[in-house]
Design a protein around this motif. Structure first.
Motif: not given
Ligand code: BYC
Length: 325
Positions: A215-242
């Motif tokens: 989950p987003d609050d336990a994902s160490p990499n998401t925030a920085q990966s979003l800032r760098w545009g490596i990831k475009r959405d958080t883990n929870d956002e994509v899980r919900q979409k699925f």
């Protein structure tokens, strides 16, 4: 020891690095692609290598659960489809390893890290494929999850990764449809076939939701990966979409998703769902899933048995280079 001259030079270097980093971030913020020869921070390069390598390993290890049914597919047609899909996965692994090579890390080094357990692959491939219905369920749920996760990665900031993802997503979309079609066919069959599909969906539903990561609050990499545009959405956002995409598909198939708390939430405009067993996720990622040992042993054996091919290819390349000289 710091001299005046050295400290001025250090200051200049620091200044250069700061302005390079600012320019790099500006390009990302303007949605410009980063290409292999562009300057990039070490952390950006490391994060990309980690994520792309892990993805490549997942494609290669992911050939095993489905490969298990190649010799036992119920018809020539199903065998041909499955064979094509498994071959596509080998191809995806190769595109992705090629993308890491543009970052200065070769496939041999990454393969060694995988078999030494120094790098991860997706948790989902540590679950067994017990019946042929699992081939359909993997296509429907696992490739369906992969598409939700990977379509946004087609807009990843790193050019070679984003371009590899475009092709991979086209093929994943075919994989997802073949899985759905296989399950639809089985659901129109005998009561035994329908039960086989339901049992398979019961086993794969929760592990599929774990594919999107913690989950987003336990994902160490998401925030920085979003800032760098490596990831475009958080883990929870994509899980919900699925989940939102899959529930109506389950209704068409006539299967029940094994979550009594799954229901439409009018206010949120999304499906609510039950608690994911994150202890199970941690166990499986940590090496203690049902098939971790088997998957790595098989990969290690294939690597050892392929040593003569690598040696022959290197000898041929050396001879060719010698002749050219
Ligand atoms: N399994 O900070 P987080 C396929 C790790 S292939 C194992 O959220 P991140 C297919 C994560 O690496 C599907 N490990 O990380 C193939 C990190 O550990 P490290 C593969 C997981 O990277 C064949 C730690 O947990 N798809 O579809 O920001 C046949 C903390 O996580 C998992 C991709 O690889 C997991 N499920 O986000 C059929 C897509 N989840 O590295 C189908 C590309 C997390 O710090 N990858 N971890 O030691 C991504 O999009 C991201 O890497 C993730 C995780 C969303 C998966």
């Amino acid at each position: 020891m710091t001299t005046v001259g050295a400290s001025a030079a250090d200051g200049a270097t620091r200044h250069d690095a700061t302005s390079l980093e600012a320019r790099f971030q500006r390009n990302i913020d303007r949605d410009r692609r980063i290409e292999p020869r562009d300057w990039m921070p070490d952390g950006y390069r490391r994060t990309l290598v980690r994520q792309i390598a892990q993805h490549a390993h997942s494609e290669i290890i992911g050939m095993q659960p489905e490969g298990n049914w190649l010799t036992r597919a119920p018809s020539l047609r199903r065998k041909a489809i499955l064979l094509a899909k498994v071959q596509d996965e080998a191809g995806h692994g190769m595109y992705l390893y090629a993308a890491t090579e543009t970052l200065g890390v070769d496939r041999g080094t990454l393969t060694q890290k995988l078999i030494d357990r120094a790098q991860k692959y997706s948790s989902i491939f540590n679950y067994p494929t017990l019946t042929f219905a699992d081939v359909g369920t993997i296509g429907w749920l696992v490739d369906g999850a992969a598409i939700c996760n990977q379509v946004p990665l087609c807009r990843s900031s790193y050019g070679p990764y984003a371009r590899a993802m475009v092709r991979i997503c086209k093929e994943e979309s075919f994989h997802q449809r073949q899985g759905f079609e296989l399950l639809l066919t089985m659901m129109a069959g005998t009561a035994e076939q329908r039960a086989m599909v339901q049992e398979s969906v019961d086993r794969f539903w929760w592990p599929s939701l774990m594919m999107f990561g913690p989950p987003d609050d336990a994902s160490p990499n998401t925030a920085q990966s979003l800032r760098w545009g490596i990831k475009r959405d958080t883990n929870d956002e994509v899980r919900q979409k699925f989940i939102d995409m899959t529930v109506p598909q389950a209704e068409v198939l006539g299967v029940t998703l094994p979550d009594p708390e799954l229901r439409w939430n009018e206010r949120r405009g999304h499906y609510d769902f039950g608690a994911i067993d994150w202890d199970e996720f941690t166990r499986v990622v940590g090496g203690d899933g049902p098939c971790n040992t088997q998957r790595l042993a098989t990969r290690r054996r294939a690597h050892d048995e392929g040593a003569w091919v690598r040696e022959a290819a290197s000898a041929w390349a050396a001879k060719h280079a010698e002749r050219a000289r």
